[in-house]
Design a protein around this motif. Structure first.
Motif, PDB file in Angstrom:
ATOM      1  N   CYS A 220       0.831  -1.207   0.000  1.00 50.82           N
ATOM      2  CA  CYS A 220       0.000   0.000   0.000  1.00 50.82           C
ATOM      3  C   CYS A 220       0.866   1.257   0.000  1.00 50.82           C
ATOM      4  O   CYS A 220       0.548   2.227  -0.700  1.00 50.82           O
ATOM      5  CB  CYS A 220      -0.933   0.003   1.211  1.00 50.82           C
ATOM      6  N   ILE A 221       1.946   1.251   0.786  1.00 49.09           N
ATOM      7  CA  ILE A 221       2.850   2.405   0.791  1.00 49.09           C
ATOM      8  C   ILE A 221       3.384   2.652  -0.614  1.00 49.09           C
ATOM      9  O   ILE A 221       3.369   3.780  -1.116  1.00 49.09           O
ATOM     10  CB  ILE A 221       4.028   2.171   1.767  1.00 49.09           C
TER      11      ILE A 221
ATOM     12  N   PHE B 180       2.142   1.686  -3.498  1.00 48.12           N
ATOM     13  CA  PHE B 180       1.081   2.057  -4.442  1.00 48.12           C
ATOM     14  C   PHE B 180       0.751   3.537  -4.330  1.00 48.12           C
ATOM     15  O   PHE B 180       0.791   4.283  -5.314  1.00 48.12           O
ATOM     16  CB  PHE B 180      -0.151   1.198  -4.157  1.00 48.12           C
ATOM     17  N   LEU B 181       0.462   3.944  -3.098  1.00 50.39           N
ATOM     18  CA  LEU B 181       0.056   5.335  -2.901  1.00 50.39           C
ATOM     19  C   LEU B 181       1.228   6.284  -3.187  1.00 50.39           C
ATOM     20  O   LEU B 181       1.041   7.335  -3.805  1.00 50.39           O
ATOM     21  CB  LEU B 181      -0.454   5.521  -1.474  1.00 50.39           C
TER      22      LEU B 181
ATOM     23  N   PHE C 268       1.629   6.693  -6.856  1.00 54.00           N
ATOM     24  CA  PHE C 268       0.548   7.515  -7.411  1.00 54.00           C
ATOM     25  C   PHE C 268       0.835   8.995  -7.169  1.00 54.00           C
ATOM     26  O   PHE C 268       0.749   9.820  -8.088  1.00 54.00           O
ATOM     27  CB  PHE C 268      -0.776   7.109  -6.771  1.00 54.00           C
TER      28      PHE C 268
END
Lengths: 270, 267
Positions: free
Chosen positions: A84-85, A87-88, A91
């Motif tokens: 998640c780290i 991915f965000l 982005f």
């Protein structure tokens, strides 16, 4: 018997090139010799072999109980955190990168020094140590994954914007001119010519950066910015080799799976 | 021409709506929402505390120049680590690449297994390798050199064996035809075609190593990172600023020289 056929003609020699090659080789060797000086090779621990063996046997006898225990401190949830780290963070950096990329791209419609300054700025961002950035964000938002996301988001701009700007430089002028010739406005040029031609390159570069970010995200935990790095360093400090083994296994599997997925998407894209 | 026909000519043809694209977008948005939730990232918190962030940054912008004397020796040690790591790693990579190139070693089982090992080694990030080697050999530059060597190995092997596999097979066949052995084939048919690539890949790995080596010290693996950690721990940001400026200068300089020489090499 005529022996002239049995001998190869002598190799042509370029004296200048030869001297240059030898000079380079000597400089390289001198550099290597210089690097060997002053580094203390004697400081290796006596137990080095033993610990290496312990880590190796830890990889083959991993601590399976750590994989999932529902507390949120287990391997699966920490790996999920890491993904998640990344991915965000990727982005965020993709969004910040866009204006930087247009700034640093060297196109015909711009003075050369504008893009040169942009490129230097990107080089500085790239060289700013990620860990220090993470520590600065920890000061701002507290320890945890959020600091990791922000550190990744800002650090990746250096590399991602460079890749983006290269994609922009490789764009051809033809489609833009076609839209202009058909009476399109500036916005139309961006909408119908620049974006559609640029998008595949942008997505592919971002996916590539995601692969790199996964690796970075698993490192940031070493300084307390969330992710799998933190439990790893704790396990190393407490000499829980079985746990080190399972964490390493987890990281390896995670990276391979992500690489595979993003490679698959990139292949479909092209 | 009827007016309806004219209208169809005036408008752009409608793009076909693809359900798959919509699915991708939905997946992407869900990913964003989930990851925001998991990491508890909020831009609000960042802006609320942005003053602290900016404050550290401003302190770093007023570097303590008298500290430079202490920084330079460690910067040199960092460069030494990067050079040694690159050399060790690329020598290993050189041999390994020849072993996994399918046009040299014909046995698919051997190349397959060796490739799996290589791919596993490539996945572990440099700093984690550093942390592991610190645990194994103890604090100091040796741990850093070993970590960098393995990183270099991973980078160079991947690029180099692909270069070997794409060479022109003609010279190999010619040498095989005149009865050369494996070693002769490698020396006279393979290496002349790929040596420039190899050097270029080593330089590329060196650039990455210089970058990586500057932070390895943070976890005790030698080099300038040690001071980075010490100054950050006591919140002495002007000194940290000095270190970072020195790091950026060295990294950008080495990057520039190395990429220029790579360009010259590939010409």
């Amino acid at each position: 018997m005529d022996t002239s056929m049995k001998k190869l003609p002598p190799k042509p020699v370029d004296q200048k090139k030869r001297v240059a090659h030898w000079a380079l080789a000597i400089v390289t060797i001198l550099l290597i010799v210089w690097s060997c000086t002053g580094i203390d090779f004697g400081g290796i621990k006596q137990t080095a072999g033993q610990i290496a063996g312990a880590i190796f046997s830890g990889i083959f006898h991993p601590d399976w109980s750590y994989v999932y225990n529902g507390t949120g401190e287990d391997l699966v949830s920490q790996l999920w955190d890491t993904v998640c780290i990344a991915f965000l963070g990727t982005f965020i950096s993709a969004i910040i990168s866009l204006p930087f990329a247009f700034w640093a791209a060297h196109t015909r419609h711009k003075k050369w020094y504008v893009s040169r300054v942009g490129k230097i700025v990107l080089a500085i961002i790239r060289s700013f140590p990620e860990i220090v950035l993470a520590l600065m964000f920890i000061k701002a938002v507290g320890p945890g994954s959020a600091a990791g996301v922000l550190a990744l988001g800002f650090h990746s701009v250096g590399m991602l914007a460079k890749l983006f700007s290269e994609a922009i430089e490789n764009l051809e002028d033809g489609p833009n001119e076609a839209v202009t010739a058909a009476g399109g406005s500036k916005t139309n040029v961006v909408m119908f010519s620049i974006l559609p031609n640029l998008l595949p390159a942008l997505i592919s570069n971002t996916l590539y950066r995601f692969d790199v970010s996964i690796r970075s995200a698993s490192v940031l935990g070493l300084v307390g910015a969330g992710g799998i790095g933190y439990p790893l360093i704790i396990a190393l400090q407490y000499r829980q080799w079985n746990r080190v083994g399972i964490i390493l296994l987890g990281i390896i599997i995670m990276v391979i799976v992500i690489d595979w997925i993003s490679g698959w998407i990139r292949k479909k894209l092209v | 021409m009827s007016s309806t026909e004219e209208e169809t000519l005036m408008t752009l043809p409608k793009k076909k709506f693809k359900i798959l694209n919509l699915l991708w977008i939905i997946l992407f948005v869900v990913g964003l929402v989930v990851s925001t939730k998991v990491t508890k990232t909020s831009l609000g918190a960042l802006f609320a505390n942005f003053g602290q962030f900016a404050d550290i940054f401003l302190q770093m912008l007023h570097p303590n120049w008298s500290y430079l004397g202490a920084v330079i020796p460690l910067i040199l040690e960092t460069i030494k680590m990067a050079i040694l790591g690159t050399v060790i790693g690329s020598i290993l990579a050189f041999v390994y690449s020849l072993l996994i190139a399918r046009n040299i070693v014909k046995n698919k089982a051997v190349t397959g297994i060796l490739r799996v090992i290589m791919n596993i080694i490539r996945t572990v990030p440099d700093l984690l390798l550093g942390a592991i080697f610190v645990a194994i050999v103890g604090i100091g530059p040796v741990a850093g050199i070993l970590a960098l060597a393995i990183c270099t190995f991973g980078i160079v092997v991947k690029l180099f064996y692909e270069a070997i596999e794409t060479i022109d097979p003609g010279p190999i066949e010619a040498l095989t035809a005149v009865g050369a052995n494996k070693l002769q084939i490698i020396v006279f048919a393979v290496l002349p075609q790929v040596m420039t690539y190899f050097i270029s890949y080593c330089l590329y790995a060196f650039e990455i190593n210089v970058r990586a080596s500057t932070v390895l010290g943070y976890i005790g693996a030698g080099g300038i990172g040690l001071y980075l950690q010490e100054t950050l721990q006591v919140f002495d940001y002007p000194k940290t600023g000095t270190i970072i400026i020195a790091i950026i200068l060295v990294v950008v300089l080495i990057d520039y020289v190395s990429s220029k020489s790579r360009e010259a090499l590939m010409k």
